[in-house]
Enzyme design. Structure first.
Site, PDB file in Angstrom:
ATOM      1  N   TYR A  11     -11.786 -43.671 -25.597  1.00 32.46           N
ATOM      2  CA  TYR A  11     -10.249 -43.626 -25.560  1.00 32.46           C
ATOM      3  C   TYR A  11      -9.656 -43.329 -24.104  1.00 32.46           C
ATOM      4  N   ASP A  31     -21.036 -48.743 -21.345  1.00 33.30           N
ATOM      5  CA  ASP A  31     -20.712 -47.968 -22.753  1.00 33.30           C
ATOM      6  C   ASP A  31     -21.787 -48.362 -23.755  1.00 33.30           C
ATOM      7  N   SER A  36     -17.372 -46.226 -29.941  1.00 31.76           N
ATOM      8  CA  SER A  36     -16.103 -47.150 -29.573  1.00 31.76           C
ATOM      9  C   SER A  36     -16.822 -48.212 -29.852  1.00 31.76           C
ATOM     10  N   ALA A  81     -18.658 -41.018 -20.017  1.00 32.42           N
ATOM     11  CA  ALA A  81     -19.433 -41.226 -20.980  1.00 32.42           C
ATOM     12  C   ALA A  81     -19.995 -39.955 -21.427  1.00 32.42           C
ATOM     13  N   GLY A  82     -19.948 -39.578 -22.778  1.00 33.24           N
ATOM     14  CA  GLY A  82     -20.750 -38.173 -23.070  1.00 33.24           C
ATOM     15  C   GLY A  82     -20.145 -38.161 -24.567  1.00 33.24           C
ATOM     16  N   ASN A  99     -27.319 -35.664 -23.792  1.00 33.70           N
ATOM     17  CA  ASN A  99     -26.635 -37.127 -23.521  1.00 33.70           C
ATOM     18  C   ASN A  99     -25.700 -36.707 -22.288  1.00 33.70           C
ATOM     19  N   SER A 124     -13.050 -30.538 -18.586  1.00 34.89           N
ATOM     20  CA  SER A 124     -12.192 -30.110 -19.375  1.00 34.89           C
ATOM     21  C   SER A 124     -11.506 -28.737 -19.165  1.00 34.89           C
ATOM     22  N   TYR A 148     -20.553 -28.088 -26.139  1.00 34.71           N
ATOM     23  CA  TYR A 148     -20.192 -29.202 -25.250  1.00 34.71           C
ATOM     24  C   TYR A 148     -19.251 -28.349 -24.059  1.00 34.71           C
ATOM     25  N   LYS A 152     -20.162 -29.356 -19.843  1.00 38.76           N
ATOM     26  CA  LYS A 152     -19.001 -29.589 -18.773  1.00 38.76           C
ATOM     27  C   LYS A 152     -19.032 -28.608 -17.603  1.00 38.76           C
ATOM     28  N   LEU A 199      -5.109 -32.573 -33.456  1.00 37.96           N
ATOM     29  CA  LEU A 199      -3.759 -32.394 -33.916  1.00 37.96           C
ATOM     30  C   LEU A 199      -3.047 -33.817 -34.191  1.00 37.96           C
ATOM     31  N   GLY A 291     -12.538 -20.046 -33.179  1.00 38.01           N
ATOM     32  CA  GLY A 291     -12.872 -20.646 -31.971  1.00 38.01           C
ATOM     33  C   GLY A 291     -11.430 -21.016 -31.156  1.00 38.01           C
TER      34      GLY A 291
HETATM   35  P1  NAD Z   1     -14.725 -41.308 -26.385  1.00 35.34           P
HETATM   36  O1  NAD Z   1     -15.690 -40.851 -27.265  1.00 35.34           O
HETATM   37  O2  NAD Z   1     -13.571 -41.972 -26.990  1.00 35.34           O
HETATM   38  O3  NAD Z   1     -15.293 -41.907 -25.044  1.00 35.34           O
HETATM   39  C1  NAD Z   1     -16.452 -41.704 -24.692  1.00 35.34           C
HETATM   40  C2  NAD Z   1     -17.089 -43.026 -24.597  1.00 35.34           C
HETATM   41  O4  NAD Z   1     -18.563 -42.781 -24.144  1.00 35.34           O
HETATM   42  C3  NAD Z   1     -17.296 -43.662 -25.952  1.00 35.34           C
HETATM   43  O5  NAD Z   1     -16.941 -45.076 -25.682  1.00 35.34           O
HETATM   44  C4  NAD Z   1     -18.936 -43.660 -26.202  1.00 35.34           C
HETATM   45  O6  NAD Z   1     -19.244 -44.650 -26.866  1.00 35.34           O
HETATM   46  C5  NAD Z   1     -19.542 -43.792 -24.934  1.00 35.34           C
HETATM   47  N1  NAD Z   1     -20.709 -42.920 -24.476  1.00 35.34           N
HETATM   48  C6  NAD Z   1     -21.024 -41.757 -25.182  1.00 35.34           C
HETATM   49  N2  NAD Z   1     -22.481 -41.330 -24.699  1.00 35.34           N
HETATM   50  C7  NAD Z   1     -22.834 -42.573 -23.703  1.00 35.34           C
HETATM   51  C8  NAD Z   1     -24.046 -42.713 -23.096  1.00 35.34           C
HETATM   52  N3  NAD Z   1     -25.084 -41.959 -23.111  1.00 35.34           N
HETATM   53  N4  NAD Z   1     -24.001 -44.052 -22.469  1.00 35.34           N
HETATM   54  C9  NAD Z   1     -23.056 -44.813 -22.285  1.00 35.34           C
HETATM   55  N5  NAD Z   1     -21.857 -44.607 -23.208  1.00 35.34           N
HETATM   56  C10 NAD Z   1     -21.758 -43.464 -23.782  1.00 35.34           C
HETATM   57  O7  NAD Z   1     -13.994 -39.707 -25.764  1.00 35.34           O
HETATM   58  P2  NAD Z   1     -12.865 -39.513 -24.948  1.00 35.34           P
HETATM   59  O8  NAD Z   1     -11.764 -38.886 -25.378  1.00 35.34           O
HETATM   60  O9  NAD Z   1     -12.244 -40.968 -24.172  1.00 35.34           O
HETATM   61  O10 NAD Z   1     -13.324 -38.580 -23.644  1.00 35.34           O
HETATM   62  C11 NAD Z   1     -13.964 -39.064 -22.467  1.00 35.34           C
HETATM   63  C12 NAD Z   1     -14.622 -38.047 -21.843  1.00 35.34           C
HETATM   64  O11 NAD Z   1     -13.585 -37.158 -21.294  1.00 35.34           O
HETATM   65  C13 NAD Z   1     -15.590 -37.396 -22.348  1.00 35.34           C
HETATM   66  O12 NAD Z   1     -16.476 -36.829 -21.064  1.00 35.34           O
HETATM   67  C14 NAD Z   1     -14.833 -36.216 -22.739  1.00 35.34           C
HETATM   68  O13 NAD Z   1     -15.906 -35.020 -23.006  1.00 35.34           O
HETATM   69  C15 NAD Z   1     -13.876 -35.771 -21.819  1.00 35.34           C
HETATM   70  N6  NAD Z   1     -12.870 -35.159 -22.098  1.00 35.34           N
HETATM   71  C16 NAD Z   1     -12.060 -35.538 -23.468  1.00 35.34           C
HETATM   72  C17 NAD Z   1     -11.041 -34.592 -23.706  1.00 35.34           C
HETATM   73  C18 NAD Z   1     -10.189 -35.328 -25.020  1.00 35.34           C
HETATM   74  O14 NAD Z   1      -9.568 -34.525 -25.674  1.00 35.34           O
HETATM   75  N7  NAD Z   1     -10.505 -36.437 -25.412  1.00 35.34           N
HETATM   76  C19 NAD Z   1     -10.888 -33.478 -23.448  1.00 35.34           C
HETATM   77  C20 NAD Z   1     -11.339 -33.114 -22.024  1.00 35.34           C
HETATM   78  C21 NAD Z   1     -12.533 -34.048 -21.791  1.00 35.34           C
HETATM   79  N1  UFG Z   2      -4.354 -27.898 -35.107  1.00 34.40           N
HETATM   80  C1  UFG Z   2      -3.804 -27.834 -36.394  1.00 34.40           C
HETATM   81  N2  UFG Z   2      -4.096 -28.388 -37.326  1.00 34.40           N
HETATM   82  C2  UFG Z   2      -5.259 -29.579 -37.355  1.00 34.40           C
HETATM   83  C3  UFG Z   2      -5.743 -29.820 -35.832  1.00 34.40           C
HETATM   84  C4  UFG Z   2      -5.248 -28.915 -34.937  1.00 34.40           C
HETATM   85  O1  UFG Z   2      -3.161 -26.763 -36.655  1.00 34.40           O
HETATM   86  O2  UFG Z   2      -5.422 -30.424 -38.128  1.00 34.40           O
HETATM   87  C5  UFG Z   2      -4.148 -26.727 -34.067  1.00 34.40           C
HETATM   88  C6  UFG Z   2      -5.141 -26.144 -33.367  1.00 34.40           C
HETATM   89  O3  UFG Z   2      -5.277 -25.128 -33.952  1.00 34.40           O
HETATM   90  C7  UFG Z   2      -4.508 -25.959 -31.926  1.00 34.40           C
HETATM   91  C8  UFG Z   2      -3.799 -27.304 -31.707  1.00 34.40           C
HETATM   92  O4  UFG Z   2      -3.301 -27.955 -32.881  1.00 34.40           O
HETATM   93  O5  UFG Z   2      -3.582 -24.966 -32.036  1.00 34.40           O
HETATM   94  C9  UFG Z   2      -4.430 -28.569 -30.894  1.00 34.40           C
HETATM   95  O6  UFG Z   2      -5.692 -28.576 -31.532  1.00 34.40           O
HETATM   96  P1  UFG Z   2      -6.724 -29.924 -30.944  1.00 34.40           P
HETATM   97  O7  UFG Z   2      -7.875 -29.893 -32.121  1.00 34.40           O
HETATM   98  O8  UFG Z   2      -6.009 -31.112 -31.198  1.00 34.40           O
HETATM   99  O9  UFG Z   2      -7.241 -29.318 -29.437  1.00 34.40           O
HETATM  100  P2  UFG Z   2      -7.942 -28.239 -29.098  1.00 34.40           P
HETATM  101  O10 UFG Z   2      -6.813 -27.772 -27.909  1.00 34.40           O
HETATM  102  O11 UFG Z   2      -8.305 -27.440 -30.144  1.00 34.40           O
HETATM  103  O12 UFG Z   2      -9.053 -28.940 -28.480  1.00 34.40           O
HETATM  104  C10 UFG Z   2      -9.264 -29.722 -27.264  1.00 34.40           C
HETATM  105  C11 UFG Z   2     -10.318 -30.959 -27.278  1.00 34.40           C
HETATM  106  C12 UFG Z   2     -11.575 -30.109 -27.260  1.00 34.40           C
HETATM  107  C13 UFG Z   2     -11.866 -29.165 -25.859  1.00 34.40           C
HETATM  108  C14 UFG Z   2     -10.540 -28.037 -26.293  1.00 34.40           C
HETATM  109  C15 UFG Z   2     -10.580 -27.009 -25.022  1.00 34.40           C
HETATM  110  O13 UFG Z   2     -10.179 -31.490 -28.378  1.00 34.40           O
HETATM  111  O14 UFG Z   2     -12.586 -31.046 -26.953  1.00 34.40           O
HETATM  112  O15 UFG Z   2      -9.399 -28.742 -26.078  1.00 34.40           O
HETATM  113  O16 UFG Z   2     -10.115 -27.596 -23.946  1.00 34.40           O
HETATM  114  F1  UFG Z   2     -12.963 -28.320 -26.087  1.00 34.40           F
END
Ligand code: NAD
Ligand code: UFG
Length: 331
Positions: A11, A31, A36, A81-82, A99, A124, A148, A152, A199, A291
């Site tokens: 993403y 990747d 994905s 990646a993760g 991973n 994060s 998770y 980080k 959400l 949580g």
């Molecule tokens: P995502 O899952 O869409 O993208 C991660 C990509 O990494 C995927 O395409 C997956 O196939 C690939 N991947 C996973 N493990 C791998 C490996 N060992 N080798 C190669 N590819 C691998 O997630 P995202 O939302 O795009 O998140 C990207 C990064 O940002 C992650 O590290 C995630 O922890 C961090 N992050 C995401 C959020 C969020 O809310 N989306 C918030 C904070 C941090």
């Molecule tokens: N929520 C709902 N209904 C749902 C989903 C979420 O009411 O179906 C609420 C949650 O309680 C929260 C808000 O919407 O108040 C946002 O929730 P998200 O799950 O979208 O996001 P979070 O902030 O809880 O989680 C995000 C990332 C996690 C990361 C976390 C802390 O998705 O990976 O922030 O940084 F760990």
């Protein structure tokens, strides 16, 4: 610059690849497609009319990582990646630690070996734990509440130590708040497997009729309307934050929040979606999700001051682009 983007089919990585290509950089994506699809790479090329080198390869596998470093001369690495599902990380901690941490270590090792000095890491806001808002980069980090989040925090410490030991190494630790939305083309976006945890993807699936109604997790928090408050940031703003981080990266460790600095409640996000897209989102209030914290939002002054970057898109753009992407998905 020639940039290795691990997780570039995912993403945030895919939107950042677009932003890099639009800014004139070259992109190599590594990747393993664990969360994905390969077609994302073709869509990145379609959006930008530029070519990407793609390796379907595992960033936690030493042989695969070295093969990629041997084949290219990189100016920098952006490590997305993760695995990222909080609940799954509690059930499968070893998979997450392995991973997310081994990949960071292998990329770091290869950067040193092949003379790549710029490293941007996807961290994060979760590393702040339950600190008081607004969250700022100088705060002492709170206790993470799941494996998770711990991956980080550990990756941040590893990269900090590597930079201490190698004075030319430049590390940017980017702490994302809540990335949402999609590229305005609708060609790339967030397409979670199964029922979404987050959400906005849940809301778009309710809008589409794939899911019946949204559950709002708690309306008894200490916030203006009682529902959880988060700092939602458009994924293209987040992507552009990476370009700024790369452009201004100098030796040492630099930590930046990437958010908007504004908190939005669950009910406000629903309302913004309904108004922008003219679709009613049925919802019911249920109990709190274990949580969850009441409110998180960023202090964004450091990124503005040092990177000359700030989020430009508003809630309206986020919910419109998220819905545009969802509609185009063939499900
Ligand atoms: P995502 O899952 O869409 O993208 C991660 C990509 O990494 C995927 O395409 C997956 O196939 C690939 N991947 C996973 N493990 C791998 C490996 N060992 N080798 C190669 N590819 C691998 O997630 P995202 O939302 O795009 O998140 C990207 C990064 O940002 C992650 O590290 C995630 O922890 C961090 N992050 C995401 C959020 C969020 O809310 N989306 C918030 C904070 C941090
Ligand atoms: N929520 C709902 N209904 C749902 C989903 C979420 O009411 O179906 C609420 C949650 O309680 C929260 C808000 O919407 O108040 C946002 O929730 P998200 O799950 O979208 O996001 P979070 O902030 O809880 O989680 C995000 C990332 C996690 C990361 C976390 C802390 O998705 O990976 O922030 O940084 F760990």
């Amino acid at each position: 610059m020639n940039i290795l983007v691990t997780g570039g089919a995912g993403y945030i990585g895919s939107h950042t690849a677009v932003a890099l290509l639009d800014a004139g950089h070259s992109v190599v994506i590594m990747d393993n497609l664990s969360n994905s699809k390969a077609e994302v790479v073709a869509n990145i090329e379609e959006i930008t009319s530029k070519q990407v080198v793609f390796y379907e390869a595992d960033a936690a596998d030493p042989v695969s990582v070295e093969r990629v470093f041997k084949a290219h001369k990189f100016d920098g690495v952006i490590h997305f990646a993760g695995y990222k599902a909080v609940g799954e990380s509690v059930e499968k901690p070893l998979d997450y630690y392995y991973n997310n941490i081994v990949s960071t270590m292998l990329l770091g090792k290869n950067c040193l070996k092949y003379g790549v000095n710029k490293f941007v890491f996807s961290s994060s806001a979760t590393v702040y734990g339950d600190n008081d808002v607004p969250l700022d980069e100088d705060m002492e980090l709170g206790k993470t509440t799941n494996p998770y989040g711990e991956t980080k925090a550990i990756s941040e410490r590893i990269l900090t130590d590597v930079a201490k030991a190698n004075p030319n190494f430049a590390v940017s630790l980017l702490r994302y708040f809540n990335p949402v939305g999609a590229h305005p083309s609708g060609l790339i976006g967030e397409d979670p497997k199964g029922i979404p945890n987050n959400l906005l993807p849940y809301i778009t699936q309710v809008a589409k009729g794939t899911l019946k109604q949204l559950k709002v997790f708690g309306d008894d928090y200490d916030t203006a309307d009682g529902t959880g408050v988060r700092d939602y940031i458009h994924v293209m703003d987040l992507a552009e934050g990476h370009i700024a981080a790369l452009d201004y990266l100098t030796a040492g460790v630099h930590i930046y929040n990437l958010g908007t600095g504004r908190g939005t409640s669950v009910l406000e996000l629903i309302q913004a979606f309904e108004e922008a897209n003219q679709i009613k989102i049925p919802y019911e209030i249920v109990g709190r999700r274990p949580g969850d914290v009441a409110a998180t939002y960023a202090d964004v002054t450091k990124a503005k001051r040092e990177l000359d970057w700030e989020a430009k898109r508003d809630l309206h753009d986020m919910v419109k682009d998220a819905w545009h992407f969802e509609k185009r998905l063939g499900k």
